[in-house]
Design a protein around this motif. Structure first.
Motif, PDB file in Angstrom:
ATOM      1  N   ASP A   1       0.976  -1.063  -0.059  1.00 42.63           N
ATOM      2  CA  ASP A   1      -0.089  -0.012   0.167  1.00 42.63           C
ATOM      3  C   ASP A   1       0.885   1.160  -0.198  1.00 42.63           C
ATOM      4  O   ASP A   1       1.172   1.870   1.093  1.00 42.63           O
ATOM      5  N   TYR A   2       1.543   1.594  -1.156  1.00 46.19           N
ATOM      6  CA  TYR A   2       2.719   2.578  -1.250  1.00 46.19           C
ATOM      7  C   TYR A   2       2.064   3.835  -1.000  1.00 46.19           C
ATOM      8  O   TYR A   2       2.649   4.622  -0.300  1.00 46.19           O
ATOM      9  N   SER A   3       0.937   3.854  -1.608  1.00 47.96           N
ATOM     10  CA  SER A   3       0.235   5.203  -1.490  1.00 47.96           C
ATOM     11  C   SER A   3      -0.130   5.600   0.196  1.00 47.96           C
ATOM     12  O   SER A   3       0.218   6.701   0.580  1.00 47.96           O
TER      13      SER A   3
ATOM     14  N   SER B   1       6.082   4.334  -6.698  1.00 45.82           N
ATOM     15  CA  SER B   1       5.357   2.704  -6.656  1.00 45.82           C
ATOM     16  C   SER B   1       3.949   3.031  -6.815  1.00 45.82           C
ATOM     17  O   SER B   1       3.134   1.931  -7.074  1.00 45.82           O
ATOM     18  N   SER B   2       3.455   4.447  -6.585  1.00 50.75           N
ATOM     19  CA  SER B   2       2.178   4.545  -6.633  1.00 50.75           C
ATOM     20  C   SER B   2       1.550   5.543  -7.567  1.00 50.75           C
ATOM     21  O   SER B   2       0.583   6.109  -7.604  1.00 50.75           O
TER      22      SER B   2
END
Length: 421
Positions: free
Chosen positions: A162-164, A208-209
């Protein structure tokens, strides 16, 4: 009819307000249990966070926030006792911690002491501001005590991709010490370089997001902290590339090259490309030769890549022999780089094609005598390049198919070998 309608509306509003008050009371009762189900508390309190009759009061946000901190605390304690947290538990813990902070930030300015006679907030005589309510002290302490836990919460979310979410938790860590809501009660920030490291993790999480603008914005923030990591510039350039921001790409390449030299050849590559776009070949030679001279022999892979770049520059000026000499030097330094063989093969192949096209009226035997040896040399180099790096050099099979097909009779088998790869 109008009076009846207004009366009905007033009755409905009163009933709705009462319903939300009941929701708050129910959630508070659940929270006060010896072992609260924090997730259930948050689910119960949600309507009160949406309805204006309660959303503009401190208690619903306090309840939601305390439950969020509770979810994180439970997971953290389990891990401290040796329990392996599941992905769902890590996700809930990271999300819960951030929700705890966001809810308390919402609650703090709403929690004020009310004058029972006037129904208005009591004012502090010295500051002229509303006096804080009974919940403020607890909320401020909880936020200060959990400041370092924000690093862990972000790691939990990063671990479960869950990068964000990880970015947002770490953003709270970065900004909390300067929070205008907490003011003098805000926690003291950690050392600049430690904060810079978390910002670097944010850069990775943002990339990544696909939060590329935020990733790019992190680079100058990281630089100000004094945190050193070559990948700050590498990933910053990637963010700029995704944003089609060529100015930022070049600027970051300059800063990366100034700080780290040829430790990453992509920096000098960006700068050379800028010179090439303006046909500034003298600038290209100067830059690449300076980079070669500054690169120790122990950095063989980098030095090899620099000679390969030099060969490409020569090729751009149609200096084929000088290009081949540079590619040979690159191969002699590091024979494990597939691109070195590929680039040399490409120059030789192009030489063969030019000769072939210039001899269309020459006898077949004379033409093949000049062209075929070059094609075969190129074929060997292409095959070697593909043997080393088939992952990145994916166009080689189609090149070899056309090459062997061009050679004609006697090479049909080789052509078919590469046709379907």
């Amino acid at each position: 009819m109008k009076k009846i309608s207004l009366l009905g509306l007033g009755l409905f509003t009163a009933m709705a307000a009462t319903a939300q008050t009941n929701v708050v009371n129910d959630a508070k009762h659940m929270l006060d249990q010896a072992k609260p189900d924090y997730a259930a508390v948050q689910k119960t309190i949600q309507p009160a966070l949406q309805d204006p009759s309660t959303a503009n009061t401190a208690m619903p946000w306090y309840i939601n926030g305390k439950a969020g901190f509770g979810i994180f605390d439970n997971a953290y304690m389990q891990e401290a006792l040796g329990t392996q947290l599941s992905a769902d538990q890590k996700k809930a813990a990271g999300v819960g911690l951030l929700e705890g902070y966001n809810s308390y930030i919402k609650a703090l300015p709403l929690d004020v002491e009310i004058d029972k006679k006037t129904g208005e907030p009591k004012l502090d005589k010295k500051t002229g501001k509303a006096k804080p309510g009974k919940l403020v002290k607890e909320m401020v302490k909880t936020m200060k005590d959990n400041y370092i836990s924000l690093k862990t919460g972000g790691i939990y979310l990063f671990d479960v991709q869950d990068y964000s979410g990880a970015y947002d938790v770490w953003e709270m860590y970065v900004n909390l010490p300067s929070s205008s809501v907490l003011g003098d009660d805000a926690p003291k920030a950690e050392a600049d370089t430690l904060v810079g490291q978390i910002m670097y993790y944010q850069l990775l999480a943002a990339l990544s997001s696909d939060r590329n603008a935020e990733a790019l914005a992190k680079v100058p923030q990281i630089e100000k902290t004094g945190y050193k990591n070559i990948d700050v510039y590498v990933y910053g350039i990637e963010a700029a590339r995704r944003l089609n921001d060529s100015i930022a790409q070049l600027d970051l390449a300059k800063r990366g090259y100034a700080e780290y030299g040829t430790q990453n050849v992509s920096f000098v590559g960006q700068l050379i490309n800028e010179h090439l776009q303006h046909n500034d070949f003298d600038g290209c030679y100067k830059l690449v030769n300076e980079a070669i001279a500054a690169t120790p022999d122990s950095m063989a892979a980098v030095k090899s890549q620099l000679y390969d770049i030099l060969g490409v520059i020569y090729e751009q000026q149609d200096k084929s022999e000088a290009a081949i000499e540079a590619f040979d030097k690159a191969i002699s330094i590091d024979a494990t780089q597939g691109k070195n063989y590929y680039d040399k093969a490409r120059v030789i192949y192009n030489q063969a094609v030019k000769i072939d096209e210039s001899m269309v009226d020459a006898p077949e035997s004379e033409r093949k005598a000049k062209v075929d040896p070059l094609l075969l040399d190129a074929a060997k180099l292409f095959e070697k390049a593909y043997e080393i790096d088939s992952t990145n050099l994916t166009n080689i099979p189609s090149i070899l198919y056309r090459l062997y097909y061009r050679l004609g009779a006697g090479y049909e088998e080789q052509a078919e070998t590469w046709k379907d790869r």
